[in-house]
Design a protein around this motif. Structure first.
Motif, PDB file in Angstrom:
ATOM      1  N   PHE A  72       0.834  -1.208   0.000  1.00 25.33           N
ATOM      2  CA  PHE A  72       0.000   0.000   0.000  1.00 25.33           C
ATOM      3  C   PHE A  72       0.867   1.255   0.000  1.00 25.33           C
ATOM      4  N   PHE A  73       1.937   1.253   0.798  1.00 27.26           N
ATOM      5  CA  PHE A  73       2.813   2.425   0.835  1.00 27.26           C
ATOM      6  C   PHE A  73       3.564   2.587  -0.490  1.00 27.26           C
ATOM      7  N   ARG A  74       3.909   1.477  -1.152  1.00 22.95           N
ATOM      8  CA  ARG A  74       4.539   1.600  -2.469  1.00 22.95           C
ATOM      9  C   ARG A  74       3.561   2.155  -3.496  1.00 22.95           C
ATOM     10  N   LEU A  75       2.278   1.824  -3.335  1.00 26.42           N
ATOM     11  CA  LEU A  75       1.264   2.404  -4.206  1.00 26.42           C
ATOM     12  C   LEU A  75       1.112   3.899  -3.942  1.00 26.42           C
ATOM     13  N   LEU A  76       1.224   4.298  -2.676  1.00 25.27           N
ATOM     14  CA  LEU A  76       1.010   5.701  -2.310  1.00 25.27           C
ATOM     15  C   LEU A  76       2.211   6.572  -2.648  1.00 25.27           C
ATOM     16  N   PHE A  77       3.415   6.061  -2.395  1.00 25.28           N
ATOM     17  CA  PHE A  77       4.621   6.870  -2.557  1.00 25.28           C
ATOM     18  C   PHE A  77       5.437   6.516  -3.794  1.00 25.28           C
ATOM     19  N   GLY A  78       5.075   5.460  -4.499  1.00 18.79           N
ATOM     20  CA  GLY A  78       5.804   5.097  -5.705  1.00 18.79           C
ATOM     21  C   GLY A  78       6.944   4.136  -5.429  1.00 18.79           C
ATOM     22  N   VAL A  79       7.818   3.994  -6.407  1.00 18.48           N
ATOM     23  CA  VAL A  79       8.903   3.013  -6.312  1.00 18.48           C
ATOM     24  C   VAL A  79       9.931   3.389  -5.254  1.00 18.48           C
ATOM     25  N   ASP A  80       9.989   4.668  -4.863  1.00 17.92           N
ATOM     26  CA  ASP A  80      10.935   5.115  -3.834  1.00 17.92           C
ATOM     27  C   ASP A  80      10.304   5.094  -2.452  1.00 17.92           C
ATOM     28  N   SER A  81       9.308   4.252  -2.241  1.00 17.71           N
ATOM     29  CA  SER A  81       8.599   4.223  -0.963  1.00 17.71           C
ATOM     30  C   SER A  81       9.535   3.916   0.202  1.00 17.71           C
ATOM     31  N   ALA A  82      10.446   2.948   0.026  1.00 17.62           N
ATOM     32  CA  ALA A  82      11.357   2.585   1.117  1.00 17.62           C
ATOM     33  C   ALA A  82      12.247   3.757   1.502  1.00 17.62           C
ATOM     34  N   ARG A  83      12.762   4.479   0.526  1.00 17.11           N
ATOM     35  CA  ARG A  83      13.618   5.635   0.827  1.00 17.11           C
ATOM     36  C   ARG A  83      12.817   6.747   1.498  1.00 17.11           C
ATOM     37  N   ILE A  84      11.595   6.993   1.036  1.00 17.03           N
ATOM     38  CA  ILE A  84      10.767   8.059   1.615  1.00 17.03           C
ATOM     39  C   ILE A  84      10.411   7.737   3.065  1.00 17.03           C
ATOM     40  N   LEU A  85      10.024   6.486   3.328  1.00 16.59           N
ATOM     41  CA  LEU A  85       9.670   6.111   4.697  1.00 16.59           C
ATOM     42  C   LEU A  85      10.879   6.096   5.614  1.00 16.59           C
ATOM     43  N   SER A  86      12.056   5.796   5.089  1.00 15.90           N
ATOM     44  CA  SER A  86      13.262   5.819   5.923  1.00 15.90           C
ATOM     45  C   SER A  86      13.615   7.236   6.370  1.00 15.90           C
ATOM     46  N   GLN A  87      13.154   8.254   5.626  1.00 12.28           N
ATOM     47  CA  GLN A  87      13.385   9.645   6.003  1.00 12.28           C
ATOM     48  C   GLN A  87      12.276  10.209   6.887  1.00 12.28           C
ATOM     49  N   ALA A  88      11.185   9.439   7.073  1.00 11.35           N
ATOM     50  CA  ALA A  88      10.060   9.925   7.858  1.00 11.35           C
ATOM     51  C   ALA A  88      10.417  10.002   9.336  1.00 11.35           C
ATOM     52  N   PRO A 139       9.488  -4.847   6.247  1.00 10.25           N
ATOM     53  CA  PRO A 139       9.152  -4.737   4.816  1.00 10.25           C
ATOM     54  C   PRO A 139       8.696  -3.350   4.382  1.00 10.25           C
ATOM     55  N   MET A 140       8.235  -2.524   5.319  1.00 10.25           N
ATOM     56  CA  MET A 140       7.826  -1.164   4.958  1.00 10.25           C
ATOM     57  C   MET A 140       9.011  -0.277   4.619  1.00 10.25           C
ATOM     58  N   PHE A 141      10.163  -0.563   5.215  1.00  9.85           N
ATOM     59  CA  PHE A 141      11.292   0.354   5.137  1.00  9.85           C
ATOM     60  C   PHE A 141      12.428  -0.176   4.272  1.00  9.85           C
ATOM     61  N   ARG A 142      12.178  -1.225   3.509  1.00  9.20           N
ATOM     62  CA  ARG A 142      13.195  -1.705   2.586  1.00  9.20           C
ATOM     63  C   ARG A 142      12.548  -2.069   1.259  1.00  9.20           C
ATOM     64  N   ALA A 143      13.317  -1.910   0.185  1.00 16.89           N
ATOM     65  CA  ALA A 143      12.811  -2.187  -1.154  1.00 16.89           C
ATOM     66  C   ALA A 143      12.614  -3.688  -1.317  1.00 16.89           C
ATOM     67  N   PRO A 144      11.569  -4.118  -2.041  1.00 20.50           N
ATOM     68  CA  PRO A 144      11.350  -5.557  -2.230  1.00 20.50           C
ATOM     69  C   PRO A 144      12.418  -6.172  -3.114  1.00 20.50           C
ATOM     70  N   ALA A 145      12.736  -7.422  -2.856  1.00 20.18           N
ATOM     71  CA  ALA A 145      13.731  -8.133  -3.659  1.00 20.18           C
ATOM     72  C   ALA A 145      13.176  -8.420  -5.049  1.00 20.18           C
TER      73      ALA A 145
END
Length: 428
Positions: free
Chosen positions: A120-136, A343-349
């Motif tokens: 869901f967060f990747r849908l909301l923030f795009g492919v850079d979701s892991a990087r964006i959430l790591s800065q939150a 899994p929210m804070f790292r890019a999927p394999a």
């Protein structure tokens, strides 16, 4: 004769080892915030478009809390709902978006539910979701540690450099047992709460039928039957005690620094009090214990005379601290809870083909463009391939190619000298 190894002795699981009675670690509330300085126009436009699409697909508009943001949306993601507020309503405000939800429904459902939340967060923030959430920034995180025993039974609390010590709010069982404990005041970076979760669950279940129960208890015929029903419900609720660590620093903190908030409890000590230990099993000791549970050990000691105070201080110094609480244990609990949401804070394999090990990607691979046209080498002839294989090719007749016919060359014989002399004489 084959010798068998002796079995490893197992530690007996009793109330003396409360950490063996931890049956769940979770996160009861989580609130994340994206900073304005980390947002650009393209990312803002993308997130706003995604939120608009969520609203078209069933997400509901909600009223904002206060006047910090212009918009609020409640969106369903798998096993729970997320409250999303965005677009600051102030000229100077550090946050552009906040997301608040309860992670426990996802953690209880298993790893697949957590991966669905990450999707869901990747849908909301795009492919850079892991990087964006790591800065939150983490604005609030409530960690819950659940026990199946009463960890507060026989416990005294000592808080360094705090006037009132721990504040005992209520006793559920009415037997003088410490039942609810709050450490830390409202507004502090980290607060600790220990309470009877089973009693809270039972009270919440009976709330909807309170009027019916009161009417039955007031009846001379129905009260005995209703009391038996209440006793049956009380026995059906399993023993459940919860310790909550509420992390809420003003201005937020990075996710990597949340565990350091447990240092607020470095001066807090909880002592285990044996029921048959002198002088606490005597009249003066029981009076001191009852006062210490409500106002704290330092204030209760001041109520004693000098001789009894020294005697009580010596007895307290000999007590052992409880094994289920200290600042280091709290750090481990907080870390264990955060790792469940990894899994929210790292890019999927990336996916790989089974058995082949070839990389599968949905994006075109970067290929260097050629600036010149490559020259194709001529295909090897039969004689070349035969030479490589060590075979001498057979002689073949030479075929003449068809060419246009050439004009014949007329060659004249050399003239006779006597004939040339006769010709000159006739001319003369």
């Amino acid at each position: 004769m084959k010798l068998r190894e002796a079995p490893v002795p197992r530690r007996k699981i009793t109330g003396a080892f409360p950490l063996d009675h931890v049956f769940a670690i979770g996160i009861d509330k989580l609130k994340l915030a994206l900073l304005v300085k980390h947002m650009d126009d393209a990312l803002v436009a993308f997130i706003e478009q995604q939120l608009s699409d969520l609203e078209k697909n069933g997400a509901k508009r909600k009223s904002v809390k206060g006047k910090a943001f212009r918009n609020c949306l409640s969106a369903r993601a798998g096993n729970g709902y997320l409250r999303i507020e965005w677009s600051p309503n102030r000229v100077v405000y550090p946050y552009w978006l906040t997301v608040e939800f309860n992670p426990n429904p996802y953690l209880h459902a298993g790893a697949d539910a957590v991966r669905e939340l990450a999707s869901f967060f990747r849908l909301l923030f795009g492919v850079d979701s892991a990087r964006i959430l790591s800065q939150a920034l983490v604005l609030r995180m409530d960690i819950n540690i659940d026990f199946n025993i009463n960890v507060l039974e026989g416990t005294l609390v000592s808080v360094a450099e705090k006037r009132g010590g721990a504040n005992v709010m209520r006793d559920f069982d009415g037997k003088g047992t410490l039942a609810t404990l709050y450490v830390g005041v409202l507004g502090s970076d980290c607060r600790l709460t220990v309470y009877d979760k089973a009693a809270e669950t039972l009270r919440r279940e009976l709330k909807s039928t309170a009027s019916v129960i009161l009417a039955a208890l007031a009846s001379p015929k129905g009260w005995q039957l209703e009391v038996k029903k209440l006793e049956g419900k009380e026995k059906a609720v399993p023993n459940h005690w919860r310790m909550e660590v509420r992390c809420q620093r003003k201005g937020g903190c990075p996710l990597s620094q949340v565990t350091e908030l447990a240092s607020a409890f470095d001066g807090v000590q909880l002592f285990h009090l044996p029921p048959d230990c002198k002088p606490f099993n005597e009249s003066l000791g029981r009076t001191f214990m009852g006062l210490a549970r409500h106002v704290g050990i330092p204030v209760a000691l001041q109520a004693l005379d000098e001789h009894d105070r020294r005697s009580m201080q010596r007895a307290i110094s000999k007590l052992e601290q409880v094994q289920w609480f200290n600042a280091e244990i709290l750090r481990d609990f907080i870390k264990a809870a955060i790792e469940q949401l990894a899994p929210m804070f790292r890019a999927p394999a990336r996916l790989r083909l089974p058995g082949a090990g070839q990389l599968v990607t949905m994006r075109p691979l970067p290929v260097k463009l050629l600036t010149s046209v490559p020259v194709c080498e001529p295909a090897p002839t039969l004689s070349t391939r035969a030479a490589k294989m060590g075979i001498k090719p057979a002689a073949r007749p030479v075929q003449k190619s068809a060419q246009p016919a050439k004009r014949p060359v007329v060659r004249h014989a050399a003239p006779d000298p006597q004939e040339l002399k006769a010709r000159r004489d006739r001319v003369a």
